[in-house]
Design a protein around this motif. Structure first.
Motif, PDB file in Angstrom:
ATOM      1  N   ARG A  89       2.276   1.747  -3.531  1.00  0.00           N
ATOM      2  CA  ARG A  89       1.219   2.071  -4.358  1.00  0.00           C
ATOM      3  C   ARG A  89       0.857   3.791  -4.241  1.00  0.00           C
ATOM      4  O   ARG A  89       0.958   4.321  -5.221  1.00  0.00           O
ATOM      5  CB  ARG A  89      -0.272   1.486  -4.158  1.00  0.00           C
ATOM      6  N   ARG A  90       0.953   4.199  -3.080  1.00  0.00           N
ATOM      7  CA  ARG A  90       0.726   5.716  -2.625  1.00  0.00           C
ATOM      8  C   ARG A  90       1.856   6.473  -3.428  1.00  0.00           C
ATOM      9  O   ARG A  90       1.773   7.436  -3.823  1.00  0.00           O
ATOM     10  CB  ARG A  90       0.298   5.756  -1.316  1.00  0.00           C
TER      11      ARG A  90
ATOM     12  N   GLU B 146       0.885  -1.147  -0.006  1.00  0.00           N
ATOM     13  CA  GLU B 146      -0.106   0.097  -0.077  1.00  0.00           C
ATOM     14  C   GLU B 146       0.835   1.367  -0.036  1.00  0.00           C
ATOM     15  O   GLU B 146       0.440   2.241  -0.689  1.00  0.00           O
ATOM     16  CB  GLU B 146      -0.903  -0.022   1.139  1.00  0.00           C
TER      17      GLU B 146
ATOM     18  N   ARG C 175      -4.671  -5.312 -11.592  1.00  0.00           N
ATOM     19  CA  ARG C 175      -4.309  -5.526 -10.182  1.00  0.00           C
ATOM     20  C   ARG C 175      -2.907  -6.321  -9.969  1.00  0.00           C
ATOM     21  O   ARG C 175      -2.080  -5.875  -9.276  1.00  0.00           O
ATOM     22  CB  ARG C 175      -5.318  -6.111  -9.372  1.00  0.00           C
TER      23      ARG C 175
ATOM     24  N   ARG D 292       1.386   6.542  -6.903  1.00  0.00           N
ATOM     25  CA  ARG D 292       0.228   7.676  -7.267  1.00  0.00           C
ATOM     26  C   ARG D 292       0.766   9.091  -7.121  1.00  0.00           C
ATOM     27  O   ARG D 292       0.365   9.782  -8.096  1.00  0.00           O
ATOM     28  CB  ARG D 292      -0.805   7.202  -6.494  1.00  0.00           C
TER      29      ARG D 292
ATOM     30  N   GLY E  91      -4.775   4.300  -8.189  1.00  0.00           N
ATOM     31  CA  GLY E  91      -6.080   4.414  -7.469  1.00  0.00           C
ATOM     32  C   GLY E  91      -6.782   3.205  -6.752  1.00  0.00           C
ATOM     33  O   GLY E  91      -6.085   2.257  -6.415  1.00  0.00           O
ATOM     34  N   SER E  92      -7.862   3.438  -6.698  1.00  0.00           N
ATOM     35  CA  SER E  92      -8.571   2.465  -6.289  1.00  0.00           C
ATOM     36  C   SER E  92      -8.653   1.079  -6.846  1.00  0.00           C
ATOM     37  O   SER E  92      -8.710   1.017  -8.131  1.00  0.00           O
ATOM     38  CB  SER E  92     -10.328   2.655  -5.891  1.00  0.00           C
ATOM     39  N   GLU E  93      -8.186  -0.208  -6.051  1.00  0.00           N
ATOM     40  CA  GLU E  93      -8.264  -1.499  -6.890  1.00  0.00           C
ATOM     41  C   GLU E  93      -9.352  -2.091  -7.329  1.00  0.00           C
ATOM     42  O   GLU E  93      -9.559  -2.637  -8.190  1.00  0.00           O
ATOM     43  CB  GLU E  93      -7.607  -2.498  -5.899  1.00  0.00           C
ATOM     44  N   LYS E  94     -10.443  -1.442  -6.836  1.00  0.00           N
ATOM     45  CA  LYS E  94     -11.989  -1.792  -7.069  1.00  0.00           C
ATOM     46  C   LYS E  94     -12.379  -1.562  -8.699  1.00  0.00           C
ATOM     47  O   LYS E  94     -13.048  -2.208  -9.226  1.00  0.00           O
ATOM     48  CB  LYS E  94     -13.045  -1.256  -6.306  1.00  0.00           C
ATOM     49  N   ASN E  95     -11.582  -0.745  -9.270  1.00  0.00           N
ATOM     50  CA  ASN E  95     -11.659  -0.265 -10.663  1.00  0.00           C
ATOM     51  C   ASN E  95     -11.071  -0.858 -11.594  1.00  0.00           C
ATOM     52  O   ASN E  95     -10.894  -0.546 -12.735  1.00  0.00           O
ATOM     53  CB  ASN E  95     -11.201   1.296 -10.961  1.00  0.00           C
TER      54      ASN E  95
END
Length: 622
Positions: free
Chosen positions: A8-9, A5, A62, A12, A52-56
């Motif tokens: 990832r930040r 995490e 992923r 980004r 960004g969000s992994e949900k997308n």
């Protein structure tokens, strides 16, 4: 915060510092290896989306993002320049997470073996074996199909037997009994007749069906004049077979003289592509590809086109697709430049997405072949793979719904309120996963409330299973939830899933006044399914099955209730004792036929209670 995490930040934050200009971005892993190359109209927007969000993201993205350690980028003056540079870099570096297609289009030949009983076969390379080779040809598929057709029409063997060595040593195979082989293994065909058929087959593969039909027709007429009716009949049968072959070929003829037709089918974790190549209006070649991962159809089509035509020498003037692709105008411009460079003449390449007519039929045929190829690679049937892909497209899902749960409520004026859940895995019923529910918190006829209770209980079980590390049964998250009901059911249940923080596609199945499936309900309206034949059949099957399962459970509960009321009318027999009696004797009839001593020995019974039960069934007023 874990290391992943934090990384990832960090990425980004770097991506948000990129310029809003066109360019190419290059993703690297910890070892410095390039794992993905992409192009962007605005680098900042595109690259920051990855982190960004992994949900997308789908599973493939992923996984790729989890392996990115750093990225670099190259600015270009336009998005078109970025496309050209991206194609060149992908071809050079072959990144792991890009769609990678092998340029395996080599030459092929027709092999004519020697000897008294020669054979025809399609091969990929010449060998120094004394055989004669005809070619080279560019399309192995086309040559293989031609040779197979010649063997069937002229009834030549395709087995591994050697003649005359193996004549009379075994029974003929199935091809003889379905009239596709003259069976030299029987030892009943003359050598000169075999050579005659073989020579006609050779003429066919060299000159095509039209030339063969003309030559055979002349010979048939001459044989008839010479009163050689046996030969004339043999030639007539071969002409008829050739005519049938030509009729079948007309089915896949194209009004557009030169074009490629491309379609895709996506499964749970893989995507299949099928390419039909037409020259002179006829299907001259076809290719099938399978790639790991799924994604939105327009994005996947765009990436495939860039890869496919980047490694092909021939560019057609028309590319027909089964749906739109990202950057369609940009790719058409790129293909036009490739066409000019490779074909040595200027012509605009057009990308076509037909909506009706013969071109639409060709696209559907191509899609069916893509689904069949996906099925072969995934262990499914072609019908199931095609139906799931149709359903995916219809609902706009990221991947084909391999695991579907469907729910139905059943009651009689609010009495014996129950629910049934059926599961379809890869388009087939998974009966071991079916579940039944007794409604506990809802009284009376309230289907919405009952459905809310069922979904809440099911996903409470899911959370419990996840805590235990169990991914089976209720521990598995479905790819799609269907409710036997309309928009009201969807609106009633969606807040339950939202409240539990679950993102699962949820739809209702709407019936017409004849109790037949007619549409899919969403929170905002309905989606017609009548135009998607295979998806319609699958959804109808699921809805019929869940209705059968739920109503069967409801009838069973009503029957139990009626049986229990019989025993409960006996003095001294309460709900627990009635339940124990039914469990021990199985039926009320068996309880009534039991001897007094058997009733006394039954679990939960006393001698006075056993006497009252016995008297109830055997007394004067029984």
């Amino acid at each position: 915060m874990d290391e992943r995490e934090e990384k990832r930040r960090e990425l980004r934050a770097k991506a948000l510092q990129l310029p809003l200009t066109p360019g190419v971005y290059i993703m690297h892993d910890k070892s410095g290896e390039i794992i993905y190359i992409g192009k962007a109209k605005a680098l900042k927007n595109r690259v920051s989306q990855y982190f960004g969000s992994e949900k997308n993201h789908d599973a493939k993205v992923r996984q790729m993002v989890s392996n990115v350690d750093y990225f670099e980028y190259i600015l270009t003056d336009s998005e078109f320049e970025a496309l050209v540079l991206e194609s060149s870099l992908i071809k050079q570096h072959q990144p792991k997470y890009n769609i990678l297609l092998k340029d395996d289009k080599g030459y092929c030949y027709i092999r004519v073996s020697g000897g008294e009983w020669p054979r025809l076969s399609a091969v990929l390379q010449k060998e120094d074996d004394g055989a004669k080779y005809i070619g080279p040809y560019l399309s192995y598929w086309s040559i293989r199909e031609t040779v197979d057709a010649a063997r069937k029409i002229f009834k030549l063997p395709d087995c591994n037997k050697k003649f005359p060595r193996d004549m009379g040593k075994s029974r003929p195979c199935l091809n003889f009994y379905i009239d596709q082989c003259c069976a030299p293994c029987r030892g009943r065909i003359r050598g000169e007749d075999y050579i005659e058929a073989f020579q006609q087959a050779l003429d066919f593969v060299k000159g095509g069906s039209g030339t063969s039909i003309r030559e055979l027709t002349k010979r048939m007429e001459q044989a008839a004049e010479d009163l050689d009716f046996e030969l004339a009949a043999r030639l007539r049968d071969r002409i008829n077979a050739l005519q049938k072959l030509r009729d079948r070929q007309k089915v896949v003829e194209s009004r557009v003289p030169e074009q490629d037709v491309i379609a895709l089918a996506q499964g749970e974790s893989r995507t299949a592509f099928e390419v039909f190549r037409f020259t002179g209006g006829k299907l001259t070649d076809r290719e099938s590809f399978i790639t790991q991962g799924t994604g939105s159809d327009p994005e996947v089509r765009s990436e495939f086109l860039r890869q496919y035509y980047g490694i092909r020498d021939r560019i057609p003037p028309v590319v027909t697709l089964d749906g739109p692709c990202d950057g369609q105008e940009l790719i058409a411009r790129w293909l036009t430049d490739l066409y000019s460079a490779k074909m040595k003449r200027g012509k605009t390449v057009r990308i076509n997405v037909p909506q009706k007519g013969s071109q639409k039929q060709l696209v559907e045929m191509c899609h069916s072949n893509a689904a069949e190829y996906l099925a072969q690679q995934s262990g499914l049937s072609g019908r199931d793979a095609s139906a799931l892909d149709e359903l995916r497209r219809l609902l706009g899902l990221e991947k084909a719904p391999a695991y579907i749960e469907c729910y139905d409520i059943s009651n009689l004026q609010g009495g014996e309120n129950v629910a049934g859940m059926v599961v379809f895995e890869n388009g087939r019923p998974l009966k071991a996963a079916y579940r039944r529910f007794k409604i506990k918190t809802v009284e009376g006829q309230d289907d919405y409330g009952s459905m809310r209770e069922v979904i809440a209980r099911r996903f409470s079980e899911y959370r419990e299973k996840q805590r235990e590390g169990d991914n089976t049964g209720f521990g598995r998250m479905p790819d799609l939830i269907l409710l036997d009901g309309g928009r009201g059911h969807v609106n009633a249940v969606q807040p339950v899933l939202d409240g539990m923080g679950l993102s699962v596609p949820l739809y209702g199945l709407v019936k017409d006044d004849k109790h037949r499936t007619r549409a899919i309900a969403v929170s905002g309206g309905e989606i017609s399914i009548t135009s998607t034949r295979k998806a319609f059949t699958l959804l109808s099957t699921i809805q019929d099955e869940v209705h059968r399962f739920a109503i069967g459970y409801h009838r069973q509960q009503r029957k139990k209730s009626a049986i229990s009321s019989t025993l409960l009318s006996i003095e001294g027999v309460g709900p627990q004792r009635a339940k124990a009696l039914l469990k021990h004797f199985k039926t009320v009839a068996a309880v009534g036929e039991a001897e007094l001593s058997e009733l006394e020995r039954a679990p939960g019974m006393t001698k006075p209670a056993a006497k009252r039960v016995f008297d109830y069934f055997h007394g004067e007023n029984s």
